[in-house]
Design an enzyme around this catalytic site. Structure first.
Site, short mmCIF file in Angstrom:
data_model
loop_
_atom_site.label_atom_id
_atom_site.label_comp_id
_atom_site.label_asym_id
_atom_site.label_seq_id
_atom_site.Cartn_x
_atom_site.Cartn_y
_atom_site.Cartn_z
N SER A 84 0.83 -1.21 0.00
CA SER A 84 0.00 0.00 0.00
C SER A 84 0.86 1.25 0.00
CB SER A 84 -0.88 0.02 1.24
OG SER A 84 -1.59 -1.18 1.36
N ILE A 142 -0.26 -6.86 11.49
CA ILE A 142 -0.13 -7.55 12.78
C ILE A 142 1.24 -8.21 12.92
CG2 ILE A 142 -2.61 -7.95 13.01
CD1 ILE A 142 -1.91 -10.97 12.47
N ASP A 143 1.96 -8.35 11.80
CA ASP A 143 3.21 -9.13 11.84
C ASP A 143 4.40 -8.41 12.48
OD1 ASP A 143 1.90 -11.09 10.53
OD2 ASP A 143 2.73 -10.66 8.55
N ARG A 147 -0.96 -32.54 19.30
CA ARG A 147 -2.05 -31.87 18.60
C ARG A 147 -1.54 -30.60 17.92
NH1 ARG A 147 -6.64 -34.61 20.96
NH2 ARG A 147 -5.66 -36.64 20.79
N GLN A 171 -7.42 -3.70 38.83
CA GLN A 171 -6.27 -3.15 38.10
C GLN A 171 -4.95 -3.82 38.49
OE1 GLN A 171 -6.80 1.43 38.05
NE2 GLN A 171 -8.21 0.64 39.55
P1 ADP Z 1 -0.06 -4.52 1.97
O1 ADP Z 1 -0.27 -3.04 1.84
O2 ADP Z 1 -0.63 -5.04 3.25
O3 ADP Z 1 1.36 -4.89 1.70
P2 ADP Z 1 -0.79 -5.37 -0.72
O4 ADP Z 1 0.61 -5.62 -1.11
O5 ADP Z 1 -1.83 -6.32 -1.13
O6 ADP Z 1 -0.96 -5.22 0.86
O7 ADP Z 1 -1.17 -3.92 -1.23
C1 ADP Z 1 -2.46 -3.38 -1.03
C2 ADP Z 1 -2.88 -2.60 -2.28
O8 ADP Z 1 -1.94 -1.54 -2.52
C3 ADP Z 1 -2.86 -3.41 -3.57
O9 ADP Z 1 -4.03 -4.16 -3.75
C4 ADP Z 1 -2.75 -2.31 -4.61
O10 ADP Z 1 -3.98 -1.70 -4.86
C5 ADP Z 1 -1.82 -1.32 -3.93
N1 ADP Z 1 -0.44 -1.58 -4.36
C6 ADP Z 1 0.44 -2.45 -3.87
N2 ADP Z 1 1.61 -2.41 -4.53
C7 ADP Z 1 1.46 -1.50 -5.48
C8 ADP Z 1 2.30 -0.97 -6.53
N3 ADP Z 1 3.55 -1.41 -6.68
N4 ADP Z 1 1.80 -0.02 -7.31
C9 ADP Z 1 0.56 0.44 -7.15
N5 ADP Z 1 -0.28 -0.01 -6.21
C10 ADP Z 1 0.16 -0.96 -5.39
#
Ligand code: ADP
Length: 747
Positions: free
Chosen positions: A112, A156-157, A284, A657
């Site tokens: 993102s 969360i990682d 388990r 608390q």
């Molecule tokens: P995260 O942000 O958790 O790493 P993703 O890699 O799936 O998750 O990215 C989320 C969204 O961000 C993607 O679905 C896309 O819309 C956008 N995105 C990710 N990488 C790119 C990129 N290189 N160029 C443009 N948009 C991107």
């Protein structure tokens, strides 16, 4: 299309959801509005940005209310293939300009944030194309010469360089630790082994920290595959030796991205099979899956995300075309920004190192405390200590807990005992604090004496508030001498520190006190010098936040004000931080004092709020905020002056608390400080020194402060440090929780 020069901010959550995103959203919205800037939520991440229309909606002050306690993200998130195309981003730019947005807060993972950066770089080209195709006028393009972006990591990682913690990681750790506690109780009943798989494709943070917090027997993480090819033998030996030594349960934590030295994935199913075959017992598998992602955010995720959101808006409002886009992160309990793309690149470097089997580099990139934690875990999981190193001094160390029982004390005692035994020392556990020491309630502890202690609340050793004086001192000296005690670890709060100081000051009279001594900060009050977070404070904060969530729910049908009284003695830490984490409207603490004119002003704001349709008002009061303006007094005042407009209820949270199982953070912190304290005592002993100090983390660094400096560092009358780092957060708490009479008028 509007044609004003007012800049608007857009905010989106993208990629995987993470608990705490809503607290960040609330802070972004309210900080922007309080600075007179309109703010739009972009629903469903980049997908919503490309689709436009009502996917991009202005938010009001009240829209951001009542969302902090909710998991996930209330504005939705999505993965968007179309945003990856230039055509998609062209549409997105057009949609943003429709609302005058040229500043974006992006909360997401590396994908993102990379997308946001690309979009920013392309911005002027995209606008030129929109002008050329007649979709916007040149004037509009001129009004928005650049796109400013700021990032926050929702993941969360905890897999990101540039921030100590990502939004959601602490909450995930809560989920996993609770699950491990629950699994160990059932496993112990049947003498079973469990393989527990946790999230983390390229990052072993959750696996490693939950293994420390949950007292697991073995951990497998992507950054550090087992050293040898026959590690499965080693693992089975540890589990079998643990059984022989009396352990009733065994837990192996596996990160989903765990692999062996050759890069082959290690699956939890295979681990299960190996253990079953070699140990001949029931094993388990539990794959925790999406449970780790869900649910109400922890107190930490609420206050950290709030501070991040606030800082993100300040950053955006100050941005210039020249300034590199920033990532807002947390470093040593403080918000700091770092160049966004530098952080993304470094984050990817870890994944690349793992892919290239360069594990040393992967571990190196994770940083020193990660490596230390891994080393500590490897010692703690042993069934027996290492054989003693010849020539090294072996000491007789006494450990006691003093003052109020505090969550995390047992974790500290467990870690200190094992790590001291591992160095060849003898551990003498003192029951019931200094009272027990006076009465000779001393027991030698072995490796298994502390088995299962890590997750337990309170103090299993027993504690007392007694600070030795008069005849006690003679009795303490006699016990130290008769047991030949050569080092002392005192785990506790204010009274523990007072006792350490007392012994130090009496050294001339009692040579037995002239031994290395260490104070380890454990109090929910968080009122100790040179320690930014004492053990127990995070657990107490979580207990308060959970209680307030319930209190709030109980009032949905009424117009009601709650005055919640929290502990802390004269220290307002719990009051202010719970105020930040719950969005309380007013926080009263002793540091600020409480004056009638403040109460009156707050009352007027409350009345105004209820007149405008508000249903709930939350006030948090530190137990010692003011001797005369008590919780009852405040309730009576608000009730009387509020007439029939609203009713008022006190909620004195009391001892809940101090109780409860320690939070993951408190367990991790207790383990770390115990390790460093054992090292301190060992080093002083080796050098024949007799330093007396207390340990704490200050600005992320471990600090040993001489006990004789304590009087200089504290305000003794009010039992708190002269400097309290968190006091500066008060202004943010106030800015975000005001009823905001004028700010709601925007749009
Ligand atoms: P995260 O942000 O958790 O790493 P993703 O890699 O799936 O998750 O990215 C989320 C969204 O961000 C993607 O679905 C896309 O819309 C956008 N995105 C990710 N990488 C790119 C990129 N290189 N160029 C443009 N948009 C991107």
């Amino acid at each position: 299309m509007t044609n004003t020069t007012t800049k608007s901010i857009g905010v989106l959550t993208s990629g995987g959801d993470a608990p705490g995103m809503n607290a960040a959203l609330r802070a972004v919205v309210r900080t922007a509005l309080s600075r007179g800037v309109a703010v739009y939520a972009i629903y469903e991440g980049y997908q919503g940005m490309v689709e436009g229309g009502d996917r991009i909606r202005a938010l009001t002050w009240d829209d951001a209310g009542g969302i902090m306690q909710r998991g996930g993200t209330v504005i939705g998130t999505a993965r968007s293939a179309v945003f990856r195309t230039r055509e998609g981003r062209l549409k997105a730019a057009r949609n943003l300009l429709d609302k005058d947005i040229d500043r974006l807060v992006v909360i997401g993972g590396d994908g993102s944030l990379t997308g946001a950066n690309l979009f920013r770089q392309e911005w002027s080209g995209l606008l030129a194309e929109l002008v050329a195709t007649g979709q916007i006028t040149p004037e509009i393009a001129d009004q928005h010469p650049f796109l400013a972006i700021v990032g926050m990591v929702g993941s969360i990682d905890n897999d990101f360089t540039g921030t100590d913690m990502t939004i959601g990681a602490d909450t995930a750790l809560h989920r996993i630790t609770t699950a491990l506690d629950q699994i160990s109780s059932t496993a112990a009943s049947h003498q079973r082994s469990f393989v527990v798989e946790v999230m983390g494709r390229n990052c072993g943070y959750l696996a490693l920290m939950s293994a420390i917090a949950g007292g697991a027997d073995w951990v497998l993480i992507p950054e550090s595959p087992p050293d040898t090819d026959n590690w499965e033998n080693a693992m089975c030996e540890v589990v079998a030796a643990g059984r022989k030594a009396g352990r009733r349960d065994s837990i192996i934590v596996v990160a989903e991205g765990a692999r062996d030295r050759n890069g082959n994935p290690i699956s939890s199913a295979r681990e299960c099979k190996v253990l079953e075959e070699r140990l001949g017992e029931d094993v388990r598998v539990t794959i925790l899956g999406h449970i780790q992602r869900g649910g109400a955010p922890s107190a930490f995720d609420r206050w950290m995300s709030t501070l991040l959101g606030h800082a993100a808006v300040e950053e955006l409002l100050a941005s210039t075309p020249e300034r590199e886009p920033q990532l807002m992160g947390m470093r040593y309990n403080r918000i700091r920004s770092r160049p966004l793309m530098e952080c993304v690149t470094q984050t990817r470097a870890v994944a690349e190192a793992i892919a290239a089997h360069d594990y040393e580099r992967a571990l190196e990139l994770r940083g020193g405390s990660f490596k230390d934690a891994f080393r500590t875990l490897r010692t703690m999981v042993r069934a027996l200590p290492h054989p003693p190193v010849p020539g090294r001094r072996r000491m007789r160390l006494a450990i006691l807990t003093a003052g109020a029982p505090t969550p995390g004390m047992n974790t500290a005692v467990r870690a200190a005992t094992r790590l001291a035994l591992d160095r060849g020392h003898t551990v003498l556990a003192v029951h019931n604090g200094f009272e027990g020491l006076v009465r000779n309630e001393i027991e030698e502890f072995g490796w298994m004496s502390v088995s299962g202690w890590g997750p337990m609340g309170g103090s299993l050793l027993g504690t007392s508030r007694r600070v030795p004086s008069g005849a006690d001192l003679y009795a303490v000296a006699r016990q130290l001498e008769s047991h030949n005690i050569e080092g002392l670890m005192i785990i506790g709060g204010w009274t523990a520190y007072e006792a350490a100081l007392k012994l130090y000051n009496e050294r001339a009279q009692y040579p037995a006190f002239d031994i290395p001594t260490i104070g380890l900060p454990a109090t929910i009050d968080n009122n100790l010098p040179n320690s930014e977070l004492s053990i127990g404070a995070d657990t107490a904060l979580n207990s308060i936040v959970e209680a307030i969530d319930k209190i709030k729910q109980s009032a949905v049908a009424a117009r009601r004000c709650f005055v919640v009284e929290v502990m802390g003695r004269y220290c307002g830490y719990l009051a202010l931080m719970s105020g930040l984490a719950t969005g309380a409207e007013h926080v009263y603490m002793h540091e600020d004092g409480v004056r009638m004119k403040d109460l009156y002003a707050d009352l007027l704001t409350m009345i105004k709020g209820f007149q405008e349709g508000k249903r709930l008002s939350l006030v948090i009061r530190n137990e010692q905020a003011n001797a005369l303006y008590t919780t009852d007094f405040m309730c009576a005042l608000f009730e009387e002056e509020g007439k029939k407009l609203f009713d008022v209820r006190p909620a004195i949270l009391g001892h809940l608390q101090q109780g409860g199982d320690p939070s993951p953070f408190d367990r991790i912190q207790a383990t770390r400080l115990a390790r460093l304290s054992v090292e301190f005592l060992s080093e002083k002993g080796e050098a024949n020194g007799s330093d007396s100090a207390f340990i704490g983390l200050v600005g992320g660094h471990v600090k040993f402060t001489n006990i004789e400096d304590m009087p200089r560092l504290v305000d003794a009358a009010f039992m708190r440090p002269k400097e309290q780092w968190w006091l500066s957060l008060r202004a943010i708490c106030e800015e975000l929780s005001q009823t905001g009479p004028d700010v709601t008028k925007i749009d």
